[in-house]
Design a protein around this motif. Structure first.
Motif, PDB file in Angstrom:
ATOM      1  N   ARG A  82       1.019  -1.023  -0.174  1.00  0.00           N
ATOM      2  CA  ARG A  82       0.218  -0.074  -0.030  1.00  0.00           C
ATOM      3  C   ARG A  82       0.770   1.295  -0.092  1.00  0.00           C
ATOM      4  N   TRP A 135       4.003   1.417  -1.214  1.00  0.00           N
ATOM      5  CA  TRP A 135       4.515   1.618  -2.751  1.00  0.00           C
ATOM      6  C   TRP A 135       3.440   2.199  -3.681  1.00  0.00           C
ATOM      7  N   LEU A 136       2.185   1.660  -3.349  1.00  0.00           N
ATOM      8  CA  LEU A 136       1.254   2.206  -4.528  1.00  0.00           C
ATOM      9  C   LEU A 136       1.063   3.709  -4.219  1.00  0.00           C
ATOM     10  N   LEU A 137       0.761   4.207  -3.204  1.00  0.00           N
ATOM     11  CA  LEU A 137       0.643   5.556  -3.041  1.00  0.00           C
ATOM     12  C   LEU A 137       2.015   6.475  -3.538  1.00  0.00           C
ATOM     13  N   GLU A 138       3.015   5.731  -3.955  1.00  0.00           N
ATOM     14  CA  GLU A 138       4.288   6.451  -4.696  1.00  0.00           C
ATOM     15  C   GLU A 138       3.850   6.379  -6.032  1.00  0.00           C
ATOM     16  N   GLN A 139       2.981   5.791  -6.476  1.00  0.00           N
ATOM     17  CA  GLN A 139       2.592   5.760  -8.175  1.00  0.00           C
ATOM     18  C   GLN A 139       1.814   6.851  -8.660  1.00  0.00           C
ATOM     19  N   ASP A 191      -1.010   9.179  -9.526  1.00  0.00           N
ATOM     20  CA  ASP A 191      -2.352   9.071  -9.707  1.00  0.00           C
ATOM     21  C   ASP A 191      -3.198   8.415 -10.217  1.00  0.00           C
ATOM     22  N   GLN A 227      -2.760   4.514 -10.030  1.00  0.00           N
ATOM     23  CA  GLN A 227      -3.270   3.901  -8.606  1.00  0.00           C
ATOM     24  C   GLN A 227      -4.469   2.892  -8.795  1.00  0.00           C
ATOM     25  N   LYS A 228      -5.479   3.416  -9.273  1.00  0.00           N
ATOM     26  CA  LYS A 228      -6.777   2.598  -9.175  1.00  0.00           C
ATOM     27  C   LYS A 228      -6.556   1.249  -9.867  1.00  0.00           C
ATOM     28  N   HIS A 238      -4.087  -0.994  -8.238  1.00  0.00           N
ATOM     29  CA  HIS A 238      -4.710  -1.478  -6.957  1.00  0.00           C
ATOM     30  C   HIS A 238      -5.549  -2.831  -7.388  1.00  0.00           C
ATOM     31  N   LYS A 254       6.345  -0.792 -11.428  1.00  0.00           N
ATOM     32  CA  LYS A 254       6.201   0.584 -11.297  1.00  0.00           C
ATOM     33  C   LYS A 254       5.698   1.436 -12.768  1.00  0.00           C
ATOM     34  N   ASN A 255       4.635   2.338 -12.380  1.00  0.00           N
ATOM     35  CA  ASN A 255       4.080   2.829 -13.604  1.00  0.00           C
ATOM     36  C   ASN A 255       3.464   1.979 -14.597  1.00  0.00           C
TER      37      ASN A 255
END
Length: 208
Positions: free
Chosen positions: A8, A10-14, A16, A19-20, A23, A61-62
């Motif tokens: 979670r 790590w996901l917040l660093e991706q 916006d 992110q959805k 997830h 990532k990304n």
């Protein structure tokens, strides 16, 4: 340790905008991959589950599409597996995710093509000349070499620790040097360790 917290964070660093979708893909496939690796994976080098998770996340990532995500799972999760275990892992990932590669017997020979949004086999005749411009002609960019590069380059890019294991004279050092040459403002220090090497020896070399 609750690995969900690591994921979670790590996901917040991706970005916006991804992110959805990330997830959703993580909830659907990532933890199944981790579970398979912990129960069935035959690792070349024994590492912690946290190390495995961080290694895979570097490849995700990304990620913007499902196929790109699957490629990240394959490369990040399979890099530390024996050949047979890697093949089994790859086939499990493809089956679980409902995806296919051109060579289902060797799913790790595929790579992600962003233009086509597809998993394809690298074409040696369509190489990126800026990436494989080896002036000394020591590296022959075979499909296996290109895949090996794709497996470890994200870890160098993210400044993570990397241990490359393989038979003597198989090209480990050449591959690592090639990866590092792709990163700007990077100074490469080559240090040959022996049984008598001390931490002070390493520090002395780095400070030269």
């Amino acid at each position: 340790m609750d690995f969900h917290i690591v994921v979670r964070s790590w996901l917040l660093e991706q970005p916006d905008e991804v992110q959805k979708s990330l997830h959703s893909l993580i909830e659907g496939y990532f933890y199944k991959a981790i579970d398979w690796l912990s129960k069935n994976g035959e690792a070349v080098v024994t590492v912690s589950t946290l190390t495995t998770i961080r290694g895979i996340l570097s490849h995700l990532k990304n990620c913007r599409t499902k196929k790109q995500f699957v490629n990240g799972l394959l490369k990040g999760g399979g890099a530390n597996l024996t050949v047979q275990s890697r093949t089994s892992f790859g086939q499990m990932i493809l089956s679980t995710c409902g995806e296919k590669t051109p060579d289902t017997e060797n799913p790790f020979l595929s790579t992600y093509d962003a233009k086509l949004d597809a998993l394809v086999i690298p074409n040696p005749s369509e190489l990126d000349s800026t990436l494989w411009n080896d002036e000394q002609k020591l590296l022959v960019p075979t499909i296996n070499l290109q895949v090996a590069y794709q497996m470890i380059q994200p870890w160098f890019t993210n400044k993570e620790h990397v241990l490359v294991v393989g038979p003597e004279a198989c090209g480990k050092s050449l591959l690592v040097e090639h990866c590092l040459r792709q990163i700007r403002s990077t100074r490469v220090v080559i240090f040959n360790c022996t049984a008598s090497t001390t931490p002070q020896d390493v520090l002395h070399k780095l400070l030269q």
